[in-house]
Write an enzyme that holds these catalytic residues in place. Structure first.
Site, PDB file in Angstrom:
ATOM      1  N   GLU A 190       0.823  -1.210   0.000  1.00 31.53           N
ATOM      2  CA  GLU A 190       0.000   0.000   0.000  1.00 31.53           C
ATOM      3  C   GLU A 190       0.856   1.258   0.000  1.00 31.53           C
ATOM      4  O   GLU A 190       0.531   2.242  -0.687  1.00 31.53           O
ATOM      5  CB  GLU A 190      -0.935  -0.004   1.211  1.00 31.53           C
ATOM      6  CG  GLU A 190      -1.954  -1.110   1.223  1.00 31.53           C
ATOM      7  CD  GLU A 190      -3.074  -0.891   0.209  1.00 31.53           C
ATOM      8  OE1 GLU A 190      -3.074   0.158  -0.465  1.00 31.53           O
ATOM      9  OE2 GLU A 190      -3.933  -1.776   0.089  1.00 31.53           O
ATOM     10  N   ASP A 196      -4.549  -9.653  -8.163  1.00 31.00           N
ATOM     11  CA  ASP A 196      -4.845  -8.848  -9.345  1.00 31.00           C
ATOM     12  C   ASP A 196      -3.693  -8.050  -9.946  1.00 31.00           C
ATOM     13  O   ASP A 196      -3.352  -8.199 -11.115  1.00 31.00           O
ATOM     14  CB  ASP A 196      -6.032  -7.921  -9.068  1.00 31.00           C
ATOM     15  CG  ASP A 196      -5.960  -7.245  -7.706  1.00 31.00           C
ATOM     16  OD1 ASP A 196      -4.927  -7.352  -7.022  1.00 31.00           O
ATOM     17  OD2 ASP A 196      -6.955  -6.605  -7.313  1.00 31.00           O
ATOM     18  N   GLU A 202     -19.799  -5.657  -4.037  1.00 21.72           N
ATOM     19  CA  GLU A 202     -18.416  -6.105  -3.869  1.00 21.72           C
ATOM     20  C   GLU A 202     -18.200  -7.520  -4.396  1.00 21.72           C
ATOM     21  O   GLU A 202     -17.300  -7.766  -5.186  1.00 21.72           O
ATOM     22  CB  GLU A 202     -18.043  -6.074  -2.383  1.00 21.72           C
ATOM     23  CG  GLU A 202     -17.570  -4.740  -1.865  1.00 21.72           C
ATOM     24  CD  GLU A 202     -16.166  -4.442  -2.339  1.00 21.72           C
ATOM     25  OE1 GLU A 202     -15.211  -5.000  -1.781  1.00 21.72           O
ATOM     26  OE2 GLU A 202     -16.034  -3.653  -3.276  1.00 21.72           O
ATOM     27  N   GLU A 205     -12.435   0.146 -10.090  1.00 21.36           N
ATOM     28  CA  GLU A 205     -12.053  -0.824 -11.116  1.00 21.36           C
ATOM     29  C   GLU A 205     -12.973  -0.822 -12.334  1.00 21.36           C
ATOM     30  O   GLU A 205     -12.514  -0.999 -13.471  1.00 21.36           O
ATOM     31  CB  GLU A 205     -11.992  -2.234 -10.505  1.00 21.36           C
ATOM     32  CG  GLU A 205     -10.856  -2.436  -9.525  1.00 21.36           C
ATOM     33  CD  GLU A 205     -11.164  -1.887  -8.143  1.00 21.36           C
ATOM     34  OE1 GLU A 205     -10.225  -1.726  -7.344  1.00 21.36           O
ATOM     35  OE2 GLU A 205     -12.352  -1.623  -7.855  1.00 21.36           O
ATOM     36  N   THR A 227      -1.321   0.738 -10.330  1.00 20.41           N
ATOM     37  CA  THR A 227      -2.595   0.186  -9.884  1.00 20.41           C
ATOM     38  C   THR A 227      -3.379   1.145  -9.007  1.00 20.41           C
ATOM     39  O   THR A 227      -4.522   0.865  -8.659  1.00 20.41           O
ATOM     40  CB  THR A 227      -2.378  -1.168  -9.177  1.00 20.41           C
ATOM     41  OG1 THR A 227      -3.616  -1.872  -9.107  1.00 20.41           O
ATOM     42  CG2 THR A 227      -1.813  -0.970  -7.780  1.00 20.41           C
TER      43      THR A 227
END
Length: 600
Positions: free
Chosen positions: A185, A321, A435, A497, A583
């Protein structure tokens, strides 16, 4: 698509996160309705440190496990990559007016969120959009401030940007109140955000700050096998204690630092960052054909033993991902000079197409695709037709990879994946997809016709002991749109996304239908999430009035609003032929041949 926000998909929502934060008390005069006027560029005092917590000069802390020979960046002129973006023609006046109005609405919402963050949560990681309280679970390093910097620049708020950069200089990466730091992160939000803001503005202060973050994160790789500690004991490392990589690591955490570390090496000339991530890539390359699903890597890997073969769960979605996302993007960033990433991409996508991608059965027999969850048991490959909001990034990934490597099938797959996510928004009562849910899987991807009885039976099967005798009552009690067989997680947490893939599909195809889809998504999100302070996450998107969650993650301004804005911007604004996004939607400049020409 940041990873802390991915855990809710596999951990019960009721898990409590204890947030530690310290108060800030320096003066601030909030800007007016126009962020380009009245901004004061005054230095503000550094937030007070907790004297019980030590700080570390990362650049001068000795590496205990130095490498014998650094892997160097590829040299030579970057190759001329294929054109990614559609050749847009002169815009119709009516279409331009509609686009500009919609762009202004997105800009207006961003400015509202930014202004309230400055007023209520300045220098903290995040602000809560209902209570106005703050959280500091990303190290206390002003995550929202850094994450939103490049969005400020892209939207033209240059004065506000300049004022914010002065405060970025005060952020102290030598100190945190956290015991453990999420390396992934911090990499995608802080390092990525600083690098992108530098790329766009050319402000050297931001590159200097990025180097501070890089020096810190580099120490997470200081293990005997040079594999990173992903949940990193900040203070143990700072005090020079021995570190070893963990035996259970999420694939996305260990494999998604390539883009940021490579760009840092390119911009600073220091090869150590590229060396660090290349050693991880070599393990990915070695293990790719040894896993239980040849071509893909499982969700959980053993970084200590460099063994990526034990786990039997595979997905393009949560916890895996961005490792897949970065493969084609690394080919771009390295100017096509490193063939490894193209090979990894092609093998991984081939396996995904064969095993994880399925066609959902829908009322209109739409030719769509979705990527589910695969488990391998006794050599049997079992596909669970799951749909995660997180996996909606994959439409853009396939389309981008298809354009880059000249594979029309991948572009087509990307379109169909993105279409499913747009459909999932449209059929939801709130106009927002959940979700985690399950769809009705067709027998194959080529031909499929709606069968209501099959749908009813699958809904009843997934409902288990809670099923009703009457199929229609069963569907009504579970609040399922047609084609959904279950909804496991009804939240919406302001995710980017779906709009990410819509943006990429618009820029690749030039089709205005993608802009129309984006506007429907934006208005639906605004209708349910807008608060006096910003935008809130939602607990249940299938409720008549979705209940709100007092959370607004930094990616809302860094990713979601940025992708909406770029979808309604002129195509030359952060062109896909000039920039590659990390990302967290932070754009890095693509190295170009000297003549700077794109192929026809």
């Amino acid at each position: 698509m940041a990873l802390l926000r991915r855990y809710g998909l596999y951990i019960a929502i009721a898990v409590t996160i204890i947030y530690m934060f310290y108060s800030l008390s320096f003066p601030y005069e909030p800007p007016g309705s126009n962020a380009t006027s009245g901004v004061k560029s005054t230095k503000r005092p550094r937030p007070p440190k907790d004297p019980s917590q030590p700080s570390y000069d990362w650049a001068n802390i000795r590496i205990k496990n130095p490498v014998a020979s650094m892997v160097q960046l590829p040299t030579g002129e970057p190759t001329k990559l294929p054109r990614i973006q559609y050749k847009f023609q002169k815009e119709d006046a009516t279409a331009k007016n509609i686009r500009e109005v919609r762009k202004k609405e997105v800009e207006k919402q961003f400015l509202k969120c930014w202004t309230n963050y400055r007023q209520h949560g300045w220098m903290h990681d995040e602000i809560r959009p209902i209570s106005g309280e703050v959280t500091d679970h990303f190290g206390g390093w002003a995550a929202t401030l850094i994450d939103a910097l490049d969005t400020l620049w892209i939207m033209g708020f240059k004065e506000e940007f300049d004022s914010a950069v002065e405060d970025v200089e005060m952020i102290d990466f030598s100190f945190t109140t956290l015991g453990r730091v999420n390396v992934f992160e911090t990499n995608i939000r802080h390092l990525g955000g600083l690098l992108a803001a530098y790329e766009l503005s050319g402000d050297k202060r931001l590159l200097n700050k990025a180097k501070e973050v890089g020096e810190m994160l580099y120490h997470a790789f200081d293990t005997p096998n040079r594999m990173p500690v992903t949940r990193w004991d900040f203070h143990a490392a700072g005090q020079g204690k021995p570190q070893v990589a963990d035996e259970q690591v999420l694939l996305a955490e260990v494999g998604s630092m390539t883009l940021e570390f490579t760009r840092l090496s390119q911009l600073t000339g220091d090869p150590k960052y590229y060396d660090a991530i290349t050693r991880v890539t070599k393990v990915l390359e070695r293990e790719q054909d040894r896993t239980k699903l040849k071509g893909m890597w499982p969700i959980v890997v053993n970084a200590r033993n460099q063994d990526f073969t034990a786990d039997n769960g595979f997905t393009l979605a949560s916890m895996a991902d961005s490792t897949y996302e970065y493969l084609a993007k690394m080919h771009i960033l390295l100017g096509g000079h490193e063939p490894t990433y193209k090979k990894l991409y092609e093998k991984a996508m081939s396996a995904a197409i064969e095993h994880s991608i399925y066609r959902p059965m829908t009322l209109g027999d739409s030719d769509m695709l979705m990527s589910g969850f695969v488990r391998v048991e006794d050599s049997r490959v079992l596909l669970d037709p799951e749909m995660q909001h997180l996996v909606c990034f994959s439409g853009g990934m396939f389309a981008l990879g298809g354009k880059l490597f000249g594979d029309k099938e991948h572009v087509s797959i990307g379109r169909k994946l993105a279409n499913t996510c747009v459909w999932a928004y449209k059929v939801s009562p709130a106009g927002i997809m959940p979700e985690v849910s399950h769809l009705l899987k067709c027998a194959n991807t080529t031909e499929c016709h709606w069968d209501e009885k099959v749908w009813h039976d699958e809904v009843a099967s997934r409902a288990g002991d809670n099923k009703e005798k009457d199929p229609l009552r069963n569907i009504a009690s579970l609040r399922l749109p047609e084609g959904f067989t279950s909804i496991e997680d009804r939240r919406y947490v302001l995710r980017p996304e779906a709009i990410e893939s819509v943006f990429i599909m618009y820029r690749i195809t030039g089709e205005q239908s993608w802009q129309a889809a984006a506007w429907d998504m934006f208005t639906a999100i605004q209708r349910s999430t807008d608060t006096d302070i910003g935008n809130s996450a939602l607990m249940d998107i299938s409720a008549d009035v979705p209940p709100r969650i007092d959370s607004m993650e930094s990616f809302w301004m860094a990713e979601t609003l940025k992708y909406f804005y770029l979808t309604f911007s002129e195509p030359n604004v952060v062109s896909l032929d000039d920039y590659v996004f990390n990302t967290e939607a932070h754009p890095f400049k693509i190295p170009k041949p000297r003549e700077g020409k794109q192929p026809s």
